[in-house]
Design a protein around this motif. Structure first.
Motif, PDB file in Angstrom:
ATOM      1  N   PHE A  49       0.833  -1.191   0.000  1.00 28.33           N
ATOM      2  CA  PHE A  49       0.000   0.000   0.000  1.00 28.33           C
ATOM      3  C   PHE A  49       0.871   1.246   0.000  1.00 28.33           C
ATOM      4  O   PHE A  49       2.062   1.184   0.310  1.00 28.33           O
ATOM      5  N   GLN A  50       0.254   2.387  -0.307  1.00 25.18           N
ATOM      6  CA  GLN A  50       0.996   3.641  -0.336  1.00 25.18           C
ATOM      7  C   GLN A  50       1.676   3.905   1.003  1.00 25.18           C
ATOM      8  O   GLN A  50       2.815   4.345   1.044  1.00 25.18           O
ATOM      9  N   ARG A  51       1.003   3.617   2.079  1.00 27.98           N
ATOM     10  CA  ARG A  51       1.597   3.877   3.411  1.00 27.98           C
ATOM     11  C   ARG A  51       2.880   3.064   3.617  1.00 27.98           C
ATOM     12  O   ARG A  51       3.779   3.491   4.342  1.00 27.98           O
ATOM     13  N   ASP A  52       2.971   1.879   2.980  1.00 33.42           N
ATOM     14  CA  ASP A  52       4.192   1.073   3.060  1.00 33.42           C
ATOM     15  C   ASP A  52       5.351   1.790   2.368  1.00 33.42           C
ATOM     16  O   ASP A  52       6.476   1.806   2.869  1.00 33.42           O
ATOM     17  N   VAL A  53       5.058   2.371   1.215  1.00 34.84           N
ATOM     18  CA  VAL A  53       6.070   3.122   0.461  1.00 34.84           C
ATOM     19  C   VAL A  53       6.493   4.355   1.260  1.00 34.84           C
ATOM     20  O   VAL A  53       7.690   4.647   1.392  1.00 34.84           O
ATOM     21  N   GLU A  54       5.526   5.062   1.822  1.00 35.74           N
ATOM     22  CA  GLU A  54       5.824   6.249   2.636  1.00 35.74           C
ATOM     23  C   GLU A  54       6.761   5.894   3.780  1.00 35.74           C
ATOM     24  O   GLU A  54       7.758   6.581   4.032  1.00 35.74           O
ATOM     25  N   SER A  55       6.454   4.809   4.464  1.00 33.51           N
ATOM     26  CA  SER A  55       7.246   4.373   5.608  1.00 33.51           C
ATOM     27  C   SER A  55       8.640   3.911   5.203  1.00 33.51           C
ATOM     28  O   SER A  55       9.635   4.289   5.831  1.00 33.51           O
TER      29      SER A  55
ATOM     30  N   PHE B  56      10.484   4.693   2.662  1.00 35.84           N
ATOM     31  CA  PHE B  56      11.366   5.715   2.105  1.00 35.84           C
ATOM     32  C   PHE B  56      11.338   7.034   2.877  1.00 35.84           C
ATOM     33  O   PHE B  56      12.005   7.989   2.478  1.00 35.84           O
ATOM     34  N   GLY B  57      10.558   7.085   3.949  1.00 33.52           N
ATOM     35  CA  GLY B  57      10.475   8.310   4.739  1.00 33.52           C
ATOM     36  C   GLY B  57       9.853   9.463   3.959  1.00 33.52           C
ATOM     37  O   GLY B  57      10.250  10.612   4.117  1.00 33.52           O
ATOM     38  N   LEU B  58       8.866   9.142   3.119  1.00 34.70           N
ATOM     39  CA  LEU B  58       8.238  10.152   2.269  1.00 34.70           C
ATOM     40  C   LEU B  58       6.972  10.706   2.908  1.00 34.70           C
ATOM     41  O   LEU B  58       6.272   9.999   3.636  1.00 34.70           O
ATOM     42  N   SER B  59       6.673  11.952   2.579  1.00 29.94           N
ATOM     43  CA  SER B  59       5.387  12.515   2.993  1.00 29.94           C
ATOM     44  C   SER B  59       4.307  11.899   2.112  1.00 29.94           C
ATOM     45  O   SER B  59       4.588  11.341   1.045  1.00 29.94           O
ATOM     46  N   ARG B  60       3.086  12.026   2.561  1.00 29.60           N
ATOM     47  CA  ARG B  60       1.962  11.468   1.813  1.00 29.60           C
ATOM     48  C   ARG B  60       1.871  12.077   0.410  1.00 29.60           C
ATOM     49  O   ARG B  60       1.666  11.388  -0.590  1.00 29.60           O
TER      50      ARG B  60
END
Length: 141
Positions: free
Chosen positions: A50-56, A58-62
Motif C-alpha cells: 500500500f501507499q503507506r508502506d512506500v511512505e514508511s 522511504f520516509g516520504l510525505s503522503r
C-alpha cells in the motif's frame, strides 16, 4: 569552511540522486521511481503493498508518495486496486512493464551501490549503516 555531518549527508544525497537519475534516464524513470518500483516488486511477493508502506520505507510525505505513484500509474508501471475489505485502501500492483524493467533496475541499483561503497570494508559499511540508523532515530526525537 569544513563540512559537518549534515552538510556531508546533504552533498552525498544530492550526488547519489544525480547518479541514480542519470542511470535510470534510459529507462524513462527517475532514481526514486526505480527504487519505489523495485520495492513494490519485491514486497508484493509477500502480500499486498500500500501507499503507506512506500511512505514508511522511504520516509516520504503522503503528498510526495502520491506524486511518485501517480506518475508511475500514468506511465503504466503500477495499477491501484481497491481492497475488498476497505474501498479507501488501494493495493499497488506492478504491471508487466514494471516486471520487465526490474532486472535492469536491480542491476543499476547494484552498480550504484558498488560504486558508492567501493574501497570500504564490511566493518566500515556496518559502522556506517549503524551510524546512519542512529542519526535517523535522533532526528525523530
Amino acid at each position: 569552511m569544513e563540512k559537518d555531518c549534515g552538510m556531508w549527508i546533504n552533498v552525498l544525497s544530492h550526488k547519489l540522486k544525480k547518479r541514480m537519475n542519470a542511470n535510470m534516464q534510459s529507462l524513462g524513470l527517475t532514481g526514486m521511481q526505480s527504487r519505489v518500483m523495485h520495492y513494490i516488486l519485491v514486497k508484493c511477493t509477500d502480500g499486498p503493498v500500500f501507499q503507506r508502506d512506500v511512505e514508511s520505507a522511504f520516509g516520504l510525505s503522503r503528498s510526495t508518495a502520491t506524486g511518485i505513484l501517480q506518475l508511475m500509474e500514468k506511465d503504466g508501471l503500477i495499477l491501484r486496486e481497491s481492497v475488498a475489505t476497505d474501498a479507501r485502501l488501494k493495493s499497488l500492483i506492478p504491471t508487466e512493464k514494471a516486471a520487465h524493467l526490474d532486472a535492469q533496475i536491480g542491476e543499476c541499483i547494484h552498480q550504484t551501490e558498488e560504486r558508492l561503497t567501493h574501497g570500504l570494508s564490511s566493518a566500515q559499511l556496518a559502522l556506517f549503516l549503524e551510524t546512519a540508523a542512529r542519526m535517523y532515530a535522533n532526528l525523530d526525537r
